[in-house]
Write an enzyme that holds these catalytic residues in place. Structure first.
Site, PDB file in Angstrom:
ATOM      1  N   GLY A   1      37.523  42.905  43.808  1.00  0.00           N
ATOM      2  CA  GLY A   1      36.134  42.546  44.042  1.00  0.00           C
ATOM      3  C   GLY A   1      35.391  42.651  42.725  1.00  0.00           C
ATOM      4  O   GLY A   1      36.000  42.753  41.661  1.00  0.00           O
ATOM      5  N   SER A   2      34.063  42.655  42.793  1.00  0.00           N
ATOM      6  CA  SER A   2      33.302  42.717  41.543  1.00  0.00           C
ATOM      7  C   SER A   2      31.814  42.686  41.813  1.00  0.00           C
ATOM      8  O   SER A   2      31.357  42.194  42.843  1.00  0.00           O
ATOM      9  CB  SER A   2      33.675  41.548  40.622  1.00  0.00           C
ATOM     10  OG  SER A   2      34.183  40.449  41.344  1.00  0.00           O
ATOM     11  N   ASN A   3      31.063  43.228  40.857  1.00  0.00           N
ATOM     12  CA  ASN A   3      29.619  43.028  40.774  1.00  0.00           C
ATOM     13  C   ASN A   3      29.321  42.381  39.431  1.00  0.00           C
ATOM     14  O   ASN A   3      30.014  42.635  38.444  1.00  0.00           O
ATOM     15  CB  ASN A   3      28.849  44.352  40.799  1.00  0.00           C
ATOM     16  CG  ASN A   3      29.219  45.256  41.947  1.00  0.00           C
ATOM     17  OD1 ASN A   3      29.294  44.823  43.076  1.00  0.00           O
ATOM     18  ND2 ASN A   3      29.450  46.523  41.644  1.00  0.00           N
TER      19      ASN A   3
ATOM     20  N   ASN B   1      30.074  39.750  45.678  1.00  0.00           N
ATOM     21  CA  ASN B   1      31.129  39.196  46.529  1.00  0.00           C
ATOM     22  C   ASN B   1      30.649  38.636  47.852  1.00  0.00           C
ATOM     23  O   ASN B   1      31.478  38.180  48.658  1.00  0.00           O
ATOM     24  CB  ASN B   1      32.265  40.204  46.775  1.00  0.00           C
ATOM     25  CG  ASN B   1      32.864  40.711  45.488  1.00  0.00           C
ATOM     26  OD1 ASN B   1      33.048  41.911  45.316  1.00  0.00           O
ATOM     27  ND2 ASN B   1      33.152  39.818  44.559  1.00  0.00           N
TER      28      ASN B   1
END
Length: 820
Positions: free
Chosen positions: A245-247, A526
């Site tokens: 995932g990621s921000n 996400n």
């Protein structure tokens, strides 16, 4: 298709690097340990190592740059890279046996070595990568891409030759027969495997195990469309929770203090294996100067910055694949119906060598089947898709995609966010990522421009099957689960149409894909593009995700963090982001779930009769837990937080795999206020009581004190030293995502904050950046850079990056390697 070529403007210090290199060649340098006759020249790439083993690679051409990158990457991570090449060349079963675990997609260890080998052997037998390499740019790799990869192979092989397999210091592959010199084709196969990894985990096993039923199949019970769709949705939701995932947050001129823009890159990638990131700076004076990180084995920067632009990526809510339901002939199930006529599936014998327990080799072969749409699969994410009355064929939007390499090479040289958009539109190579960027001019960009199936809303209404409608639309929504299409394969018109504006057949017109440029902020965590900035909600085709639907708690936390910092209402000094405040806010590890539900949970606990909660017929005394949670006023997942582990276990049990909006809130989700709803947890709910009681019981059975500090539980062991890790799981709405688990029988981190970077631009002067590689640069336990940055991450501190030639030269730990 015509395209524009861009080159980034380089600072004078970098333009002067040629002079620096020439000077070093003439005089030598005691500070760097370079003798006069070893000095760098036009054909001698130079690697300058600064603090924490970060390499700054400078060369006079792309091939030299790739050589430096390949040598330095192999030096840090030869075993991880060699294991990856073993996988993409379908050799894992030959060397490691068929039953070991492989990680071909976004997740860890999702299939067997044998299934992985059969999957990649089919791609090899079909010459997929070779065919893409024969295409001229921009469909095939650009000339500079080919030159850099040619150099990368030389650098990797040079390190291996100099060191020798038997002298590799990493015990994971020292002396292993499968560590070998590589070819350019190996590297392209690796690149292709990374590009298609968004579909591999869900569909690989189903493809290599698909077999037709007998000529006269007996009736088999089939799940209803609703049950099948629900099972697939739930399985995909679990996979997304346990995956990358990621921000990313871009702040424009109206949201920064003391600069023109900032960018926070916070990918949540695996801490082990082929999807580890590795940091470098890559410089060709006059052509490119870029710093950041890439997936191991790519001589370019995937996430980073140059003189004028900083960018990051986040995992998107786009399924990079689609299924086609094809009706089969009951007497000959390898024939399927299209436009009223029967077509014969194509068959293909695929064989791989398999190591037996006695060390001998045998051949395992399978017959794999395909249709005009693509390969047949009999499962998705482990959910059976029986091949009986119909079968399901897979089309992968990225199977014919090597354009991603061009995308990243051109992003490395972008001049502003408009250039970023142009690159994304003209290449459409980014495989399943959003892009978030900021530039020196004060712009903040969100762009969901990527390789996306051309399934317009109209096409979906016309062609989705009943199961496909349930998966594609919002009726079965769970957070972050992309719309999955199952189209009617009986009609050729239901195939993905070709669009003249797209970069390749079957892709969605990039101009229909969402983008937003603002001067305050944009971000993504996400969820879909809908709330890149809540002041300007975006619209887009349903294939790219949902809109007017609940956001994840992490998305809410990212938006609120940006809004409160820009308005100065977060308790920190001043208004607007600075490097200090951006770093503090990320590593504050605040939990949005605790903000919303902790008080109600404490009230429920305190109101439990005699401090007892009934769980499965047994009374659990929770009275000890009430004051612990009541004292956890900071709502954080920092290393010394107490009560946080109890709340995390309780919250996971309360969610039980469902979306946060399904919890017993007194105020439900409101699309007019998506950042603040739902809220007000019902403290009188039986579901709340039981989940809390189960959490207390689980911790007691595990021997974990209810008030144990997070540092006692969430930690990694590196070189015999225990290093506490702050942060927590995504479902808690913590930006600094950390997913703990078992690795080789030991507690470790599976996914989470990996390469974390923040960049600030000012009106003039070089970009100002700081970063931390959470798991450090090397996977080799004997490397000095195996845990050094992990300790920094544990302490919530950063590495001040060195970008200019003067900054690099000033490093007290400067070491130089010239590749003659």
């Amino acid at each position: 298709m015509a395209r524009r070529r861009y080159r980034a403007r380089l600072p004078m210090a970098v333009m002067a690097a040629v002079v620096v290199m020439s000077s070093l060649a003439a005089t030598g340098s005691a500070a760097t340990g370079v003798a006069a006759d070893d000095g760098p020249g036009p054909d001698k790439p130079m690697i300058r190592y600064t603090e924490y083993g970060i390499p700054h690679i400078i060369a006079s051409n792309w091939e030299g740059l790739g050589t430096g990158y390949g040598y330095a990457a192999a030096k840090d991570n030869i075993c991880t890279l060699a294991d990856t090449y073993l996988m993409v060349t379908a050799q894992r079963s030959r060397h490691l046996g068929p039953d070991g675990r492989a990680s071909p997609g976004q997740n860890q260890n999702t299939t067997t070595n044998l299934n992985s080998d059969l999957y990649f052997q089919r791609i090899k037998d079909n010459g997929v990568v070779e065919r893409l390499l024969e295409k001229p740019a921009p469909d095939g790799p650009e000339p500079e891409v080919k030159e850099a990869i040619r150099g990368y192979v030389q650098g990797y092989n040079r390190y291996l030759t100099e060191t020798g397999v038997n002298n590799i210091t990493d015990p994971a592959c020292r002396g292993a027969a499968w560590v070998r010199p590589i070819t350019e084709l190996d590297v392209y196969r690796h690149a292709h495997a990374e590009i298609i990894m968004g579909s591999a985990d869900a569909l690989l096993d189903g493809q290599v195990n698909a077999a037709p039923p007998g000529a006269s199949p007996t009736a088999q019970p089939a799940s209803s469309p609703a049950k099948t769709a629900a099972k697939i949705r739930d399985a995909m939701a679990v996979s997304r929770e346990q995956s990358m995932g990621s921000n990313a947050l871009a702040v424009g001129s109206q949201g920064v203090s003391g600069g023109t823009s900032m960018l926070l890159a916070n990918p949540h990638f695996p801490w082990q294996g082929k999807n580890r990131m590795w940091q470098s700076q890559l410089t060709i004076p006059g052509k490119t100067n870029v710093s950041g990180a890439s997936l191991l084995g790519f001589p370019a920067v995937n996430i980073g910055y140059n003189e004028n632009v900083a960018w990051s990526h986040t995992i998107a809510t786009v399924a990079p694949f689609g299924l086609f339901d094809v009706q089969v002939d009951p007497l000959n199930p390898t024939k399927y119906l299209v436009d009223g006529a029967w077509e014969q599936m194509s068959s293909q014998r695929v064989g791989v060598d398999v190591r037996q327990p006695d060390g001998s080799l045998s051949k395992v072969t399978r017959t794999l089947w395909s249709t005009r749409y693509g390969p047949i699969t009999t499962s998705m994410q482990g959910v059976p898709l029986p091949w009986v009355v119909s079968a399901h064929a897979v089309r992968d939007v990225n199977m014919d995609n090597l354009r991603a390499l061009n995308s990243w090479f051109r992003l490395n040289q972008a001049t502003d966010v408009h250039d970023v958009v142009n690159t994304l539109e003209t290449t459409q190579g980014v495989p399943f990522f959003n892009t978030v960027a900021s530039d020196r001019k004060g712009n903040a960009l969100y762009a969901g421009i990527q390789a996306t199936p051309n399934i317009t809303d109209e096409h979906a209404r016309s062609c989705l099957t009943q199961t496909g409608q349930l998966l594609f639309n919002q009726s079965l929504r769970l957070p972050n689960v992309p719309p999955i299409s199952i189209l009617d394969g009986k009609r050729s018109a239901c195939d993905w149409p070709e669009d003249p504006n797209a970069a390749a057949p079957g892709l969605l017109d990039p101009h229909k894909q969402p983008r937003l440029i603002r001067s305050d902020f944009v971000g993504n965590a996400n969820d879909s593009a809908w709330l890149a900035n809540p002041e300007q909600p975006l619209a887009f085709p349903r294939v790219m995700g949902d809109a007017s639907a609940p956001r994840s708690l992490r998305t809410q936390e990212l938006i609120l963090t940006a809004q409160n910092r820009i308005s100065g209402t977060d308790g920190l000094p001043g208004k607007g982001f600075t490097p200090e405040t951006m770093g503090k806010l990320l590593f504050a590890d605040n939990s949005r779930a605790a903000d919303l539900a902790l008080n109600a949970t404490v009230t429920m606990c305190q109101n439990a009769p005699f401090g007892l909660i009934l769980v499965d017929g047994n009374l659990v005394n929770v009275s000890e837990a009430c004051p612990i949670l009541a004292a956890w006023k900071s709502h954080d997942y920092t290393a010394d937080s107490r009560g946080s582990w109890l709340f995390a276990n309780y919250w996971s049990l309360l969610l039980n795999g469902q979306g946060v909006e399904k919890l017993p809130w007194r105020v439900p989700f409101d699309a007019k206020d998506p950042v603040h709803t739902p809220n007000s947890l019902d403290s009188g709910s039986s579901a709340v009581r039981e989940a809390f009681g189960r959490a207390v019981l689980a911790l007691r059975k595990a021997g974990i004190p209810l008030n144990a500090p997070l540092s006692d539980i969430q930690k990694v062991i590196r070189g015999g030293e225990q290093i506490p890790i702050h942060g927590s799981i995504s479902q808690l709405g913590v930006l600094n995502v950390i997913t703990p688990g078992q690795v080789d029988g030991k507690l470790d981190i599976l996914y989470g904050s990996s390469f974390v970077q923040q960049v600030r631009f000012t009106a003039d002067g070089p970009p100002q950046a700081s970063s931390v590689m959470a798991y450090s640069q090397s996977a080799n336990p004997n490397s000095p850079h195996y845990a050094d940055q992990t300790k920094l991450f544990s302490a919530g501190t950063w590495v001040t990056e060195r970008f200019t030639e003067d900054q690099i030269a000033a490093s007290p730990e400067l070491r130089t390697k010239v590749l003659n």
